[in-house]
Scaffold this motif. Structure first.
Motif, PDB file in Angstrom:
ATOM      1  N   TRP A  52       0.856  -1.197   0.000  1.00  0.00           N
ATOM      2  CA  TRP A  52       0.000   0.000   0.000  1.00  0.00           C
ATOM      3  C   TRP A  52       0.883   1.235   0.000  1.00  0.00           C
ATOM      4  CZ3 TRP A  52      -0.484   3.953   3.690  1.00  0.00           C
ATOM      5  CH2 TRP A  52      -1.566   4.813   3.518  1.00  0.00           C
ATOM      6  N   ALA A  53       0.337   2.346  -0.442  1.00  0.00           N
ATOM      7  CA  ALA A  53       0.986   3.647  -0.284  1.00  0.00           C
ATOM      8  C   ALA A  53      -0.105   4.684  -0.288  1.00  0.00           C
ATOM      9  CB  ALA A  53       1.969   3.918  -1.422  1.00  0.00           C
ATOM     10  N   VAL A  54       0.105   5.774   0.402  1.00  0.00           N
ATOM     11  CA  VAL A  54      -0.928   6.797   0.537  1.00  0.00           C
ATOM     12  C   VAL A  54      -1.285   7.377  -0.836  1.00  0.00           C
ATOM     13  CG1 VAL A  54       0.601   8.780   0.949  1.00  0.00           C
ATOM     14  CG2 VAL A  54      -1.646   8.698   2.032  1.00  0.00           C
ATOM     15  N   GLU A  55      -0.341   7.343  -1.776  1.00  0.00           N
ATOM     16  CA  GLU A  55      -0.547   7.903  -3.108  1.00  0.00           C
ATOM     17  C   GLU A  55      -1.291   6.977  -4.065  1.00  0.00           C
ATOM     18  OE1 GLU A  55       0.932  11.119  -4.685  1.00  0.00           O
ATOM     19  OE2 GLU A  55       0.105  11.281  -2.667  1.00  0.00           O
ATOM     20  N   LEU A  56      -1.601   5.766  -3.627  1.00  0.00           N
ATOM     21  CA  LEU A  56      -2.202   4.770  -4.509  1.00  0.00           C
ATOM     22  C   LEU A  56      -3.478   5.313  -5.153  1.00  0.00           C
ATOM     23  CD1 LEU A  56      -1.017   1.971  -4.907  1.00  0.00           C
ATOM     24  CD2 LEU A  56      -2.730   1.096  -3.355  1.00  0.00           C
ATOM     25  N   ASP A  57      -3.599   5.106  -6.484  1.00  0.00           N
ATOM     26  CA  ASP A  57      -4.687   5.718  -7.223  1.00  0.00           C
ATOM     27  C   ASP A  57      -5.820   4.723  -7.447  1.00  0.00           C
ATOM     28  OD1 ASP A  57      -6.168   7.477  -8.646  1.00  0.00           O
ATOM     29  OD2 ASP A  57      -4.970   7.341 -10.490  1.00  0.00           O
ATOM     30  N   ASN A  58      -6.679   4.518  -6.443  1.00  0.00           N
ATOM     31  CA  ASN A  58      -7.915   3.768  -6.666  1.00  0.00           C
ATOM     32  C   ASN A  58      -9.022   4.361  -5.804  1.00  0.00           C
ATOM     33  OD1 ASN A  58      -8.123   2.390  -4.054  1.00  0.00           O
ATOM     34  ND2 ASN A  58      -6.336   1.197  -4.716  1.00  0.00           N
ATOM     35  N   ALA A  59     -10.264   4.082  -6.170  1.00  0.00           N
ATOM     36  CA  ALA A  59     -11.402   4.757  -5.533  1.00  0.00           C
ATOM     37  C   ALA A  59     -11.440   4.478  -4.027  1.00  0.00           C
ATOM     38  CB  ALA A  59     -12.702   4.296  -6.190  1.00  0.00           C
ATOM     39  N   GLU A  60     -11.191   3.209  -3.625  1.00  0.00           N
ATOM     40  CA  GLU A  60     -11.243   2.854  -2.195  1.00  0.00           C
ATOM     41  C   GLU A  60     -10.200   3.640  -1.408  1.00  0.00           C
ATOM     42  OE1 GLU A  60     -11.312   0.593  -4.607  1.00  0.00           O
ATOM     43  OE2 GLU A  60     -13.448   0.149  -4.353  1.00  0.00           O
ATOM     44  N   ASN A  61      -8.993   3.728  -1.982  1.00  0.00           N
ATOM     45  CA  ASN A  61      -7.936   4.426  -1.257  1.00  0.00           C
ATOM     46  C   ASN A  61      -8.244   5.906  -1.147  1.00  0.00           C
ATOM     47  OD1 ASN A  61      -5.418   4.320   0.113  1.00  0.00           O
ATOM     48  ND2 ASN A  61      -4.488   5.373  -1.633  1.00  0.00           N
ATOM     49  N   LYS A  62      -8.762   6.490  -2.219  1.00  0.00           N
ATOM     50  CA  LYS A  62      -9.077   7.928  -2.179  1.00  0.00           C
ATOM     51  C   LYS A  62     -10.076   8.224  -1.073  1.00  0.00           C
ATOM     52  CE  LYS A  62      -7.428   9.946  -6.238  1.00  0.00           C
ATOM     53  NZ  LYS A  62      -7.273   9.245  -7.498  1.00  0.00           N
ATOM     54  N   SER A  63     -11.142   7.384  -0.991  1.00  0.00           N
ATOM     55  CA  SER A  63     -12.155   7.677   0.023  1.00  0.00           C
ATOM     56  C   SER A  63     -11.617   7.356   1.416  1.00  0.00           C
ATOM     57  CB  SER A  63     -13.461   6.925  -0.259  1.00  0.00           C
ATOM     58  OG  SER A  63     -13.273   5.549  -0.083  1.00  0.00           O
ATOM     59  N   PHE A  64     -10.757   6.309   1.516  1.00  0.00           N
ATOM     60  CA  PHE A  64     -10.151   5.988   2.812  1.00  0.00           C
ATOM     61  C   PHE A  64      -9.288   7.148   3.304  1.00  0.00           C
ATOM     62  CE2 PHE A  64      -6.336   4.379   5.028  1.00  0.00           C
ATOM     63  CZ  PHE A  64      -6.944   3.894   6.172  1.00  0.00           C
ATOM     64  N   VAL A  65      -8.407   7.650   2.431  1.00  0.00           N
ATOM     65  CA  VAL A  65      -7.485   8.716   2.840  1.00  0.00           C
ATOM     66  C   VAL A  65      -8.258   9.980   3.224  1.00  0.00           C
ATOM     67  CG1 VAL A  65      -5.632  10.261   2.057  1.00  0.00           C
ATOM     68  CG2 VAL A  65      -5.536   7.830   1.505  1.00  0.00           C
ATOM     69  N   SER A  66      -9.291  10.328   2.428  1.00  0.00           N
ATOM     70  CA  SER A  66      -9.990  11.573   2.763  1.00  0.00           C
ATOM     71  C   SER A  66     -10.833  11.402   4.029  1.00  0.00           C
ATOM     72  CB  SER A  66     -10.826  12.061   1.584  1.00  0.00           C
ATOM     73  OG  SER A  66     -11.943  11.227   1.411  1.00  0.00           O
ATOM     74  N   ALA A  67     -11.410  10.204   4.236  1.00  0.00           N
ATOM     75  CA  ALA A  67     -12.175   9.982   5.474  1.00  0.00           C
ATOM     76  C   ALA A  67     -11.245  10.024   6.682  1.00  0.00           C
ATOM     77  CB  ALA A  67     -12.896   8.635   5.406  1.00  0.00           C
ATOM     78  N   TYR A  68     -10.048   9.427   6.532  1.00  0.00           N
ATOM     79  CA  TYR A  68      -9.079   9.426   7.638  1.00  0.00           C
ATOM     80  C   TYR A  68      -8.680  10.851   7.988  1.00  0.00           C
ATOM     81  CZ  TYR A  68      -5.011   7.884  10.370  1.00  0.00           C
ATOM     82  OH  TYR A  68      -4.104   7.644  11.372  1.00  0.00           O
ATOM     83  N   GLN A  69      -8.462  11.671   6.934  1.00  0.00           N
ATOM     84  CA  GLN A  69      -8.007  13.033   7.191  1.00  0.00           C
ATOM     85  C   GLN A  69      -9.099  13.920   7.777  1.00  0.00           C
ATOM     86  OE1 GLN A  69      -5.822  13.789   3.370  1.00  0.00           O
ATOM     87  NE2 GLN A  69      -4.365  14.610   4.820  1.00  0.00           N
ATOM     88  N   ARG A  70     -10.373  13.538   7.528  1.00  0.00           N
ATOM     89  CA  ARG A  70     -11.448  14.273   8.179  1.00  0.00           C
ATOM     90  C   ARG A  70     -11.417  14.025   9.683  1.00  0.00           C
ATOM     91  NH1 ARG A  70     -14.575  13.295   3.806  1.00  0.00           N
ATOM     92  NH2 ARG A  70     -15.533  11.427   4.672  1.00  0.00           N
ATOM     93  N   GLN A  71     -11.016  12.802  10.072  1.00  0.00           N
ATOM     94  CA  GLN A  71     -11.011  12.417  11.487  1.00  0.00           C
ATOM     95  C   GLN A  71      -9.740  12.889  12.195  1.00  0.00           C
ATOM     96  OE1 GLN A  71     -13.799  10.723  12.474  1.00  0.00           O
ATOM     97  NE2 GLN A  71     -13.121  10.936  14.601  1.00  0.00           N
TER      98      GLN A  71
END
Lengths: 290, 207
Positions: free
Chosen positions: B95-114
């Motif tokens: 895994w990497a934070v930069e990974l370009d897929n829909a699940e990762n994008k929503s995971f990273v943005s949800a994590y950053q909201r928290q």
């Protein structure tokens, strides 16, 4: 190993030794004067580093942290001694147990306040670079640590040998009871000693933070190394802390390099050998049990 | 090291600091004793931070040394402390934070909201662990009275994770997943692992 690498490893060992001296000086002082092995010394060291982290985050000044953190630890020491240790005076084992309790409380509070993830502290501007040295580059900060350790040892030695405070300390180490009988307020002397011991631990925490970082468990490592230094050097004497750290720092460094598989065993082998042939440590005195 | 040799690589030696070691200088200095400039390491957390900082202060990047490692060496928990000091390090991880897929994008943005941080691999592992359990429980209607049925359902779980397609190897119960080759770069003020290559559907060889 090439001569250049040997030289670089020697600098690594010396800078580690210098850090160990700053760390062990306070432990040795408190033991010499009060006959208490302060097992909260590692926690004081850790607290010093975290106080420095907060000071640097607020003000951006490492040098301010270098003053504030030892001061804060000194204040803590001057409160803790009369509040807790004085009540158990003469009961040395109970005092040692008490300091374990103090260390647990401090370390837990650090986790609650600053969190438990790994942090790091940048070396101050001007010391954060590297200088060309035989065979490559060497970090300026580690050279600074060597200089700082030597300077501190010189200052403490002069205070110890040439001033009234130093005279009181030497007398107290020799026989605190007699010192009290001669009219010296030993309560105040002990509180001050404990405060200076804590301040030195805090100072070591600040100086070490840019090299070793800040993380849970750093208190235990610091405590073990400082105990090794004072046992090797000789409990309770300033010369012992200097000799112990000058031996243990380089020995640990070269031990890790030359005997990789036994990296952790080397310093304890030294402890065992010293205790076998000089049970009082390199520069220790024979203490009369009271 | 076995895998490296099997695929035609060679090693010139190794340097082994004990776990939880505070002072990395003796070991990093020792690296200069090796004839190669390509250094692979396995560190995580505090050790990774200590290693990378010492690596830089002893001038190894300037002397042409390259840093390689298992991905934990440059995960976000480490990068937030060492920042651009880790630039150029090449590591592999699932895994990497930069990974370009829909699940990762929503995971990273949800994590950053928290939280105010970028997520790291440990957050992903915890998230996927709960996700796997959730899928398994859904499949058996949350009836956990039969432990064998629960473990069977868990074995058959497969879903889209922030790391890509996720399923279990039936023999070892290790994940079958893509492994990414990542290079550390500082971009827009953030130091992250960028994806430079990928090895698809790797079955963990561990048993």
């Amino acid at each position: 190993m090439s001569p250049e690498l040997l030289f670089e490893q020697a600098l690594n060992g010396l800078s580690f030794g210098a850090l160990l001296f700053i760390l062990a000086a306070g432990l040795s002082l408190v033991f010499g004067m009060m006959d208490v092995v302060n097992l909260a010394h590692g926690a004081f060291y850790m607290l010093g580093a975290y106080v420095a982290l907060s000071v640097v985050q607020r003000t951006g000044s490492f040098w301010l942290a270098l003053v504030v953190a030892p001061l804060a630890l000194g204040i803590l020491g001057v409160i803790l001694e009369p509040l807790l240790l004085r009540r158990l005076r003469g009961r040395h084992l109970d005092q040692v147990l008490l300091t374990i309790g103090v260390s647990l409380v401090i370390v837990d509070q650090i986790g609650a306040i600053w969190g438990r993830e790994v942090r790091s502290l940048a070396a101050p501007a001007g010391l954060d670079g590297s200088v060309p040295l035989v065979g490559g580059e060497y970090p300026v900060y580690r050279l600074f640590v060597i200089g700082f350790g030597v300077l501190l040892a010189a200052v403490v030695s002069v205070v110890h040998q040439r001033t009234k405070v130093g005279m009181l300390i030497r007398a107290g180490v020799e026989d605190a009871e007699m010192l009290g009988a001669l009219g010296v307020n030993t309560d105040r002397l002990f509180a001050a000693t404990f405060a200076v011991g804590a301040a030195l631990a805090g100072l070591a925490g600040v100086v070490a933070a840019p090299v070793f970082g800040l993380q849970p468990g750093m208190d235990g490592d610091a405590l073990i190394y400082s105990l090794v230094v004072v046992v090797v050097g000789g409990l309770g004497t300033l010369g012992g802390a200097i000799a112990g750290s000058a031996l243990v720092g380089p020995a640990d460094t070269f031990g890790k390099v030359l005997f990789q598989e036994f990296a952790l065993a080397v310093i304890f082998a030294i402890v065992a050998l010293v205790l076998l042939f000089r049970p009082t440590g390199l520069l220790g005195r024979i203490r009369v049990a009271r | 090291m076995t895998g490296l040799k099997k695929n035609g690589g060679t090693t010139t030696g190794n340097v082994a600091p004990p776990l939880g070691n505070a002072d990395f200088a003796p070991f990093v200095t020792q690296i200069k004793n090796q004839p190669t400039k390509n250094v692979y390491s396995f560190f995580s957390g505090a050790d990774a931070i200590g290693f990378i900082k010492t690596w830089n202060s002893l001038g190894l990047p300037a002397a042409g040394y390259k840093m390689y490692g298992a991905g934990f060496l440059t995960e976000q928990d480490v990068l937030k402390e060492v920042k651009d000091l880790a630039n150029g390090a090449i590591t592999s991880l699932f895994w990497a934070v930069e990974l370009d897929n829909a699940e990762n994008k929503s995971f990273v943005s949800a994590y950053q909201r928290q939280y105010t941080l970028l997520p790291d691999v440990f957050a992903v592992q915890a998230y996927d662990g709960m996700h796997a359990l959730d899928e398994a429980l859904k499949k058996i209607g949350a009836d956990t009275s039969d432990p064998d049925k629960v473990s069977k359902a868990l074995e058959d779980v497969s879903f889209k994770s922030p790391r890509g397609d996720f399923m279990f190897d039936k023999n070892t119960h290790n994940p079958v997943q893509d492994i990414y080759i990542r290079e550390v770069k500082t971009q827009n003020g953030q130091t992250v692992n960028t994806i430079s290559d990928k090895v698809a559907k790797v079955t963990d060889p561990g048993k």
